[in-house]
Design a protein around this motif. Sequence first.
Motif, mmCIF file in Angstrom:
data_model
loop_
_atom_site.group_PDB
_atom_site.id
_atom_site.type_symbol
_atom_site.label_atom_id
_atom_site.label_comp_id
_atom_site.label_asym_id
_atom_site.label_seq_id
_atom_site.Cartn_x
_atom_site.Cartn_y
_atom_site.Cartn_z
ATOM 1 N N LEU A 153 54.248 30.927 56.113
ATOM 2 C CA LEU A 153 53.933 31.262 54.725
ATOM 3 C C LEU A 153 53.570 30.003 53.937
ATOM 4 N N ARG A 154 54.384 28.961 54.098
ATOM 5 C CA ARG A 154 54.121 27.720 53.370
ATOM 6 C C ARG A 154 52.786 27.106 53.797
ATOM 7 N N GLN A 187 50.181 28.619 55.040
ATOM 8 C CA GLN A 187 49.103 29.467 54.522
ATOM 9 C C GLN A 187 48.830 29.158 53.052
ATOM 10 N N LEU A 188 49.906 29.042 52.297
ATOM 11 C CA LEU A 188 49.764 28.761 50.865
ATOM 12 C C LEU A 188 49.185 27.372 50.636
ATOM 13 N N LEU A 228 43.468 31.869 44.805
ATOM 14 C CA LEU A 228 44.863 31.421 44.892
ATOM 15 C C LEU A 228 45.820 32.587 44.714
ATOM 16 N N VAL A 263 46.362 34.860 47.798
ATOM 17 C CA VAL A 263 47.271 34.314 48.807
ATOM 18 C C VAL A 263 48.703 34.286 48.288
ATOM 19 N N VAL A 313 51.922 35.785 50.291
ATOM 20 C CA VAL A 313 53.129 35.064 50.701
ATOM 21 C C VAL A 313 54.348 35.563 49.924
ATOM 22 N N LEU A 368 58.238 34.674 50.517
ATOM 23 C CA LEU A 368 58.370 33.317 49.973
ATOM 24 C C LEU A 368 58.855 33.390 48.531
ATOM 25 N N CYS A 402 55.366 24.043 47.181
ATOM 26 C CA CYS A 402 54.058 23.842 47.813
ATOM 27 C C CYS A 402 53.071 23.240 46.814
#
Lengths: 126, 126
Positions: A89-90, A92-93, B93, B96, B100, B105, B113
């Motif tokens: 997830l991180r 991807q972000l 943005l 996504v 997540v 997340l 992030c």
Amino acid sequence: MIILDYRDKRPLYEQVTEKLMLLITGGALSPGDRMPSVRSLALDLSVNPNTVQRAYAQLEQDGYLTTITGRGNYVSEKKLWQAGHENALRTQLKEVLEKVRDGGLSEEGARDCVREVYEEQGRMRS
Amino acid sequence: MIILDYRDKRPLYEQVTEKLMLLITGGALSPGDRMPSVRSLALDLSVNPNTVQRAYAQLEQDGYLTTITGRGNYVSEKKLWQAGHENALRTQLKEVLEKVRDGGLSEEGARDCVREVYEEQGRMRS
DNA sequence: ATAGTGTATTAAATGACTTAATACACTTAT
DNA sequence: ATAAGTGTATTAAGTCATTTAATACACTAT
């Protein structure tokens, strides 16, 4: 159990993989639960068994499923996928963040998006 | 001017579109500047003219380029693409972020992030 | 006129995805 | 033991988007 989106440009096996993963990480499917057989899920989704097989193989590769030949696929213990999932997830972000950052979006702009999206979640819960 | 990545899964015309867009929004190409002709850029990139044409058409559609048949393609005035560009970045943005977020997340994780990626930018400047 | 533009069309090649039809080894239940 | 249900593997065919290729046409500049 799953609804496929034929307007989505992504391949079917990828959609199946993602949706099953969300059912597992979301708690709708618990560790130890038996997954539908390759053939039965293929029937449910009106899709070829090979497509489901590919999704299951990917999920096993990523630690979400444990496969026992002749018996079936079972949801893995959380410890087997928890860390990898969080990491995915991180990653991807971050990839998209780097992209929009290079595209000129300010850090404040990015924070705004985070705030808006997670406020949206708050509304969903009520 | 542009380097194509053949390991990238995305189609070539999409890569060309994105890279040219970054050159425009990044200021490497200024409003009024003449773009290389369809044929010459195709030669430069060792790519078919149709592929470049498709990229130019997309860029014109999105307001980054102004096309004059018989003369060439020119970088558009900032006002023609500024708002749309900013909006596209935010939308990209947010999509996504929703993904997540649904994947589990936390908002704090998302903020981490953002911080990391924009700290990275700070290091690049020095 | 000539050369260089953007644009359009048609045909072919490529590659990923998907379906289809089997086949085989294993496990479970009878 | 037999039958049914598992996962797995293979081969062939079809679909589709992408890309290349080869032209052709209208427009602009010199």
